[in-house]
Scaffold this motif. Sequence first.
Motif, PDB file in Angstrom:
ATOM      1  N   THR A 190       0.817  -1.218   0.000  1.00 48.49           N
ATOM      2  CA  THR A 190       0.000   0.000   0.000  1.00 48.49           C
ATOM      3  C   THR A 190       0.849   1.265   0.000  1.00 48.49           C
ATOM      4  O   THR A 190       0.313   2.371   0.115  1.00 48.49           O
ATOM      5  CB  THR A 190      -0.935   0.018   1.222  1.00 48.49           C
ATOM      6  OG1 THR A 190      -0.153  -0.037   2.423  1.00 48.49           O
ATOM      7  CG2 THR A 190      -1.891  -1.172   1.192  1.00 48.49           C
ATOM      8  N   SER A 191       2.174   1.105  -0.098  1.00 47.98           N
ATOM      9  CA  SER A 191       3.100   2.248  -0.060  1.00 47.98           C
ATOM     10  C   SER A 191       2.865   3.113   1.171  1.00 47.98           C
ATOM     11  O   SER A 191       2.887   4.353   1.108  1.00 47.98           O
ATOM     12  CB  SER A 191       2.962   3.091  -1.335  1.00 47.98           C
ATOM     13  OG  SER A 191       3.322   2.335  -2.471  1.00 47.98           O
ATOM     14  N   GLU A 192       2.649   2.463   2.297  1.00 44.66           N
ATOM     15  CA  GLU A 192       2.399   3.169   3.559  1.00 44.66           C
ATOM     16  C   GLU A 192       3.708   3.771   4.073  1.00 44.66           C
ATOM     17  O   GLU A 192       4.684   3.048   4.273  1.00 44.66           O
ATOM     18  CB  GLU A 192       1.829   2.194   4.581  1.00 44.66           C
ATOM     19  CG  GLU A 192       1.416   2.823   5.893  1.00 44.66           C
ATOM     20  CD  GLU A 192       0.794   1.802   6.838  1.00 44.66           C
ATOM     21  OE1 GLU A 192       0.386   2.203   7.940  1.00 44.66           O
ATOM     22  OE2 GLU A 192       0.734   0.613   6.478  1.00 44.66           O
ATOM     23  N   PRO A 193       3.765   5.063   4.303  1.00 41.66           N
ATOM     24  CA  PRO A 193       5.029   5.685   4.712  1.00 41.66           C
ATOM     25  C   PRO A 193       5.437   5.378   6.152  1.00 41.66           C
ATOM     26  O   PRO A 193       6.629   5.354   6.456  1.00 41.66           O
ATOM     27  CB  PRO A 193       4.763   7.182   4.530  1.00 41.66           C
ATOM     28  CG  PRO A 193       3.286   7.320   4.637  1.00 41.66           C
ATOM     29  CD  PRO A 193       2.715   6.063   4.063  1.00 41.66           C
ATOM     30  N   PHE A 194       4.469   5.124   7.047  1.00 44.26           N
ATOM     31  CA  PHE A 194       4.795   4.947   8.462  1.00 44.26           C
ATOM     32  C   PHE A 194       3.847   3.936   9.086  1.00 44.26           C
ATOM     33  O   PHE A 194       2.642   4.157   9.136  1.00 44.26           O
ATOM     34  CB  PHE A 194       4.689   6.296   9.183  1.00 44.26           C
ATOM     35  CG  PHE A 194       5.046   6.249  10.646  1.00 44.26           C
ATOM     36  CD1 PHE A 194       6.115   5.505  11.109  1.00 44.26           C
ATOM     37  CD2 PHE A 194       4.305   6.979  11.571  1.00 44.26           C
ATOM     38  CE1 PHE A 194       6.444   5.474  12.457  1.00 44.26           C
ATOM     39  CE2 PHE A 194       4.623   6.970  12.921  1.00 44.26           C
ATOM     40  CZ  PHE A 194       5.699   6.215  13.365  1.00 44.26           C
ATOM     41  N   ALA A 195       4.397   2.816   9.541  1.00 39.39           N
ATOM     42  CA  ALA A 195       3.591   1.763  10.158  1.00 39.39           C
ATOM     43  C   ALA A 195       4.072   1.511  11.576  1.00 39.39           C
ATOM     44  O   ALA A 195       5.257   1.229  11.796  1.00 39.39           O
ATOM     45  CB  ALA A 195       3.664   0.479   9.338  1.00 39.39           C
ATOM     46  N   VAL A 196       3.162   1.627  12.535  1.00 41.43           N
ATOM     47  CA  VAL A 196       3.457   1.340  13.934  1.00 41.43           C
ATOM     48  C   VAL A 196       2.750   0.037  14.297  1.00 41.43           C
ATOM     49  O   VAL A 196       1.581  -0.149  13.973  1.00 41.43           O
ATOM     50  CB  VAL A 196       2.975   2.476  14.855  1.00 41.43           C
ATOM     51  CG1 VAL A 196       3.180   2.103  16.322  1.00 41.43           C
ATOM     52  CG2 VAL A 196       3.713   3.763  14.534  1.00 41.43           C
ATOM     53  N   ILE A 197       3.460  -0.869  14.962  1.00 38.05           N
ATOM     54  CA  ILE A 197       2.895  -2.168  15.313  1.00 38.05           C
ATOM     55  C   ILE A 197       3.059  -2.402  16.819  1.00 38.05           C
ATOM     56  O   ILE A 197       4.189  -2.436  17.307  1.00 38.05           O
ATOM     57  CB  ILE A 197       3.598  -3.301  14.545  1.00 38.05           C
ATOM     58  CG1 ILE A 197       3.724  -2.958  13.053  1.00 38.05           C
ATOM     59  CG2 ILE A 197       2.879  -4.616  14.735  1.00 38.05           C
ATOM     60  CD1 ILE A 197       4.557  -3.949  12.267  1.00 38.05           C
ATOM     61  N   PRO A 198       1.939  -2.588  17.550  1.00 36.16           N
ATOM     62  CA  PRO A 198       0.546  -2.452  17.117  1.00 36.16           C
ATOM     63  C   PRO A 198       0.167  -0.979  16.935  1.00 36.16           C
ATOM     64  O   PRO A 198       0.801  -0.076  17.488  1.00 36.16           O
ATOM     65  CB  PRO A 198      -0.239  -3.067  18.270  1.00 36.16           C
ATOM     66  CG  PRO A 198       0.618  -2.844  19.473  1.00 36.16           C
ATOM     67  CD  PRO A 198       2.033  -2.960  18.985  1.00 36.16           C
ATOM     68  N   GLY A 199      -0.884  -0.751  16.166  1.00 33.47           N
ATOM     69  CA  GLY A 199      -1.268   0.598  15.798  1.00 33.47           C
ATOM     70  C   GLY A 199      -1.600   1.507  16.959  1.00 33.47           C
ATOM     71  O   GLY A 199      -1.415   2.723  16.873  1.00 33.47           O
ATOM     72  N   LEU A 200      -2.080   0.930  18.066  1.00 35.04           N
ATOM     73  CA  LEU A 200      -2.490   1.766  19.205  1.00 35.04           C
ATOM     74  C   LEU A 200      -1.311   2.531  19.800  1.00 35.04           C
ATOM     75  O   LEU A 200      -1.506   3.532  20.517  1.00 35.04           O
ATOM     76  CB  LEU A 200      -3.192   0.923  20.265  1.00 35.04           C
ATOM     77  CG  LEU A 200      -2.391  -0.195  20.958  1.00 35.04           C
ATOM     78  CD1 LEU A 200      -1.657   0.328  22.179  1.00 35.04           C
ATOM     79  CD2 LEU A 200      -3.328  -1.330  21.383  1.00 35.04           C
ATOM     80  N   LEU A 201      -0.089   2.091  19.508  1.00 38.36           N
ATOM     81  CA  LEU A 201       1.075   2.786  20.048  1.00 38.36           C
ATOM     82  C   LEU A 201       1.300   4.143  19.402  1.00 38.36           C
ATOM     83  O   LEU A 201       2.106   4.940  19.885  1.00 38.36           O
ATOM     84  CB  LEU A 201       2.324   1.915  19.888  1.00 38.36           C
ATOM     85  CG  LEU A 201       2.387   0.695  20.809  1.00 38.36           C
ATOM     86  CD1 LEU A 201       3.672  -0.087  20.590  1.00 38.36           C
ATOM     87  CD2 LEU A 201       2.274   1.104  22.274  1.00 38.36           C
TER      88      LEU A 201
END
Length: 263
Positions: A190-201
């Motif tokens: 998806t060409s996502e520039p910034f992914a935090v795992i898990p998202g809630l962080l």
Amino acid sequence: MNLNYAIPSLEDTVKLVRGIGGQCYGYTVDLAKKEDIYRVAKLVHKDVGRVTLLVNNAGVVSGRYLLDTPDHLIQRTFDVNVLAHFWTAKAFLPPMIEHNDGHIVTIASMAGYVGVAKLVDYCSSKAAACGFDEALRIELETKGIKGVRTSLVCPFFIKSTGMFDDVNSRFLPQLSSNDVADRVVLAIRTSEPFAVIPGLLRVMICLKWLVPWQVAADMIRVIVPDAVPASPVVAATVTAETMAKPGTRPLAVAPPQRHDRHV
């Protein structure tokens, strides 16, 4: 553990990919040595062709209080966790720019945004990795290179990697390496520039700058009372594989059915 563990693991990965009908090439490279990175990059260009996806995923951790950490381990942390990103990018980015087609993925860590005791060198290196991705993305945009994308991935502690197996973490469970891998693939697709795992962080990153420092510090200590409660673990990781020789990681290149080349 010794280096002999790494080579069979790399060979197993190559056999696995080939066994399901894919093409795969395996290389071993010492990421603490710029010359070795450039050497293997030339082999990749020769054997595989143009690389359009580069994933910087190697990392090492010392896991000691700063004053207890030998100088050579601090140097190694930055050689592998930060400087190697520069050398791999310089090796594979030019053809991406030439064809205006490519993607560079930086696997950093939540430690790049949140400091943790016993991880001063590690957190510093991951913060530098975050800065590397952001500045590189801005630089590409400034030069009008829209076809080359970057993605920064910041996961929480990942279990079964040999780096943080004994981490004392409250409220937030350690992540599955398979789940993280799936999330990285989604970010790439998806060409996502910034992914935090898990998202809630993502919320925690924002709260850090909204609340008084002492509140943020206490919150961090509550969530992660001790990142390295056992004896320090020294490991370099690639995907779910763990190697013992500092700074050394296998490099697997698996070309899919199209023109893409993955590193």
